[in-house]
Design a protein around this motif. Structure first.
Motif, PDB file in Angstrom:
ATOM      1  N   LEU A 137       0.820  -1.212   0.000  1.00 47.70           N
ATOM      2  CA  LEU A 137       0.000   0.000   0.000  1.00 47.70           C
ATOM      3  C   LEU A 137       0.853   1.261   0.000  1.00 47.70           C
ATOM      4  O   LEU A 137       0.547   2.231  -0.708  1.00 47.70           O
ATOM      5  N   TYR A 138       1.921   1.246   0.785  1.00 47.81           N
ATOM      6  CA  TYR A 138       2.789   2.423   0.849  1.00 47.81           C
ATOM      7  C   TYR A 138       3.428   2.714  -0.507  1.00 47.81           C
ATOM      8  O   TYR A 138       3.465   3.859  -0.955  1.00 47.81           O
ATOM      9  N   LEU A 139       3.947   1.683  -1.172  1.00 48.49           N
ATOM     10  CA  LEU A 139       4.599   1.900  -2.467  1.00 48.49           C
ATOM     11  C   LEU A 139       3.603   2.319  -3.541  1.00 48.49           C
ATOM     12  O   LEU A 139       3.950   3.091  -4.430  1.00 48.49           O
ATOM     13  N   ARG A 140       2.383   1.811  -3.470  1.00 45.55           N
ATOM     14  CA  ARG A 140       1.368   2.271  -4.432  1.00 45.55           C
ATOM     15  C   ARG A 140       1.070   3.746  -4.237  1.00 45.55           C
ATOM     16  O   ARG A 140       0.823   4.478  -5.190  1.00 45.55           O
ATOM     17  N   TYR A 141       1.087   4.183  -2.981  1.00 39.91           N
ATOM     18  CA  TYR A 141       0.779   5.577  -2.684  1.00 39.91           C
ATOM     19  C   TYR A 141       1.988   6.486  -2.924  1.00 39.91           C
ATOM     20  O   TYR A 141       1.875   7.512  -3.589  1.00 39.91           O
TER      21      TYR A 141
ATOM     22  N   PRO B  36       6.065  -5.441 -12.800  1.00 42.29           N
ATOM     23  CA  PRO B  36       5.711  -6.423 -13.830  1.00 42.29           C
ATOM     24  C   PRO B  36       4.207  -6.699 -13.878  1.00 42.29           C
ATOM     25  O   PRO B  36       3.687  -7.075 -14.911  1.00 42.29           O
ATOM     26  N   PHE B  37       3.507  -6.505 -12.753  1.00 42.74           N
ATOM     27  CA  PHE B  37       2.063  -6.706 -12.701  1.00 42.74           C
ATOM     28  C   PHE B  37       1.428  -5.495 -12.027  1.00 42.74           C
ATOM     29  O   PHE B  37       1.999  -4.922 -11.126  1.00 42.74           O
ATOM     30  N   LYS B  38       0.255  -5.146 -12.452  1.00 43.65           N
ATOM     31  CA  LYS B  38      -0.434  -4.015 -11.857  1.00 43.65           C
ATOM     32  C   LYS B  38      -1.852  -4.440 -11.483  1.00 43.65           C
ATOM     33  O   LYS B  38      -2.561  -5.029 -12.288  1.00 43.65           O
ATOM     34  N   VAL B  39      -2.245  -4.142 -10.245  1.00 46.05           N
ATOM     35  CA  VAL B  39      -3.597  -4.437  -9.782  1.00 46.05           C
ATOM     36  C   VAL B  39      -4.481  -3.261 -10.197  1.00 46.05           C
ATOM     37  O   VAL B  39      -4.209  -2.124  -9.809  1.00 46.05           O
ATOM     38  N   PRO B  40      -5.536  -3.535 -10.981  1.00 44.62           N
ATOM     39  CA  PRO B  40      -6.319  -2.430 -11.550  1.00 44.62           C
ATOM     40  C   PRO B  40      -7.353  -1.832 -10.591  1.00 44.62           C
ATOM     41  O   PRO B  40      -8.481  -1.561 -10.981  1.00 44.62           O
ATOM     42  N   ILE B  41      -6.963  -1.639  -9.349  1.00 50.12           N
ATOM     43  CA  ILE B  41      -7.831  -0.991  -8.360  1.00 50.12           C
ATOM     44  C   ILE B  41      -7.012   0.132  -7.737  1.00 50.12           C
ATOM     45  O   ILE B  41      -5.805   0.000  -7.587  1.00 50.12           O
ATOM     46  N   GLY B  42      -7.649   1.205  -7.348  1.00 50.25           N
ATOM     47  CA  GLY B  42      -6.931   2.304  -6.706  1.00 50.25           C
ATOM     48  C   GLY B  42      -6.395   1.911  -5.333  1.00 50.25           C
ATOM     49  O   GLY B  42      -6.699   0.846  -4.790  1.00 50.25           O
ATOM     50  N   THR B  43      -5.607   2.799  -4.760  1.00 46.57           N
ATOM     51  CA  THR B  43      -4.985   2.529  -3.466  1.00 46.57           C
ATOM     52  C   THR B  43      -6.037   2.375  -2.362  1.00 46.57           C
ATOM     53  O   THR B  43      -5.933   1.487  -1.512  1.00 46.57           O
ATOM     54  N   VAL B  44      -7.056   3.200  -2.386  1.00 45.98           N
ATOM     55  CA  VAL B  44      -8.123   3.090  -1.379  1.00 45.98           C
ATOM     56  C   VAL B  44      -8.863   1.766  -1.552  1.00 45.98           C
ATOM     57  O   VAL B  44      -9.156   1.070  -0.568  1.00 45.98           O
TER      58      VAL B  44
ATOM     59  N   LEU C 185      -7.886  -5.323   1.391  1.00 44.93           N
ATOM     60  CA  LEU C 185      -6.988  -5.986   2.345  1.00 44.93           C
ATOM     61  C   LEU C 185      -7.539  -6.015   3.768  1.00 44.93           C
ATOM     62  O   LEU C 185      -6.912  -6.596   4.656  1.00 44.93           O
ATOM     63  N   LEU C 186      -8.696  -5.418   3.999  1.00 43.23           N
ATOM     64  CA  LEU C 186      -9.297  -5.473   5.341  1.00 43.23           C
ATOM     65  C   LEU C 186      -9.631  -6.901   5.759  1.00 43.23           C
ATOM     66  O   LEU C 186      -9.455  -7.265   6.922  1.00 43.23           O
ATOM     67  N   LEU C 187     -10.082  -7.729   4.829  1.00 40.48           N
ATOM     68  CA  LEU C 187     -10.415  -9.109   5.168  1.00 40.48           C
ATOM     69  C   LEU C 187      -9.184  -9.914   5.584  1.00 40.48           C
ATOM     70  O   LEU C 187      -9.215 -10.585   6.621  1.00 40.48           O
ATOM     71  N   PRO C 188      -8.067  -9.872   4.823  1.00 44.53           N
ATOM     72  CA  PRO C 188      -6.870 -10.567   5.317  1.00 44.53           C
ATOM     73  C   PRO C 188      -6.387 -10.028   6.659  1.00 44.53           C
ATOM     74  O   PRO C 188      -5.952 -10.805   7.516  1.00 44.53           O
ATOM     75  N   PHE C 189      -6.470  -8.722   6.872  1.00 46.59           N
ATOM     76  CA  PHE C 189      -6.076  -8.163   8.164  1.00 46.59           C
ATOM     77  C   PHE C 189      -6.979  -8.689   9.281  1.00 46.59           C
ATOM     78  O   PHE C 189      -6.524  -8.945  10.392  1.00 46.59           O
TER      79      PHE C 189
END
Length: 130
Positions: free
Chosen positions: A46-50, A58-66, A72-76
């Motif tokens: 999250l920090y590096l995305r922000y 090499p891969f990009k997740v197509p969702i914004g940082t928020v 990631l709330l569920l894994p937390f």
């Protein structure tokens, strides 16, 4: 044959130190350490995305940082459940190992600065796209 004897001896020493614990306590402690590493990994993601959106990836997740933060709330939450159900011994030992890991990190930085041992520099090589 290039066997990392020092690393093997450190690993064997760690296993010997855990020999007095029951198998269940060792598994619980290792689960906690894995959970801590996942928290650090998610936070770095999250920090590096922000902070560094310009870094090559090499891969990009197509969702914004928020959105990723919400995802990631569920894994937390699952990590919180693992921590909640852990024994006090496992919590204390895993916290101690995490603190020791921080000290070892700064010790390695100092060893690198003083030239006590050799460190291999790794370079990022982007994946080739066809």
């Amino acid at each position: 044959y290039g066997t990392p004897i020092f690393g093997i001896m450190l690993s064997a020493g760690g296993v010997l130190c855990l020999g007095w614990m029951s198998f269940g306590e060792v598994v619980a402690m290792l689960n906690l350490l894995y959970c801590y590493s996942q928290v650090i990994e998610f936070a770095a993601f999250l920090y590096l995305r922000y902070a560094r959106p310009d870094l090559p990836r090499p891969f990009k997740v197509p969702i914004g940082t928020v959105g990723m933060g919400l995802l990631l709330l569920l894994p937390f939450a699952f990590i919180g459940v693992v921590v909640y159900f852990s024994s006090l011994l496992s919590l204390c030992l895993s916290a101690l190992l995490c603190i020791m890991g921080g000290f070892v990190y700064y010790l390695l930085l100092h060893a690198k600065k003083e030239g006590w041992c050799e460190f291999e520099e790794r370079q990022y090589i982007p994946h080739l796209r066809s």
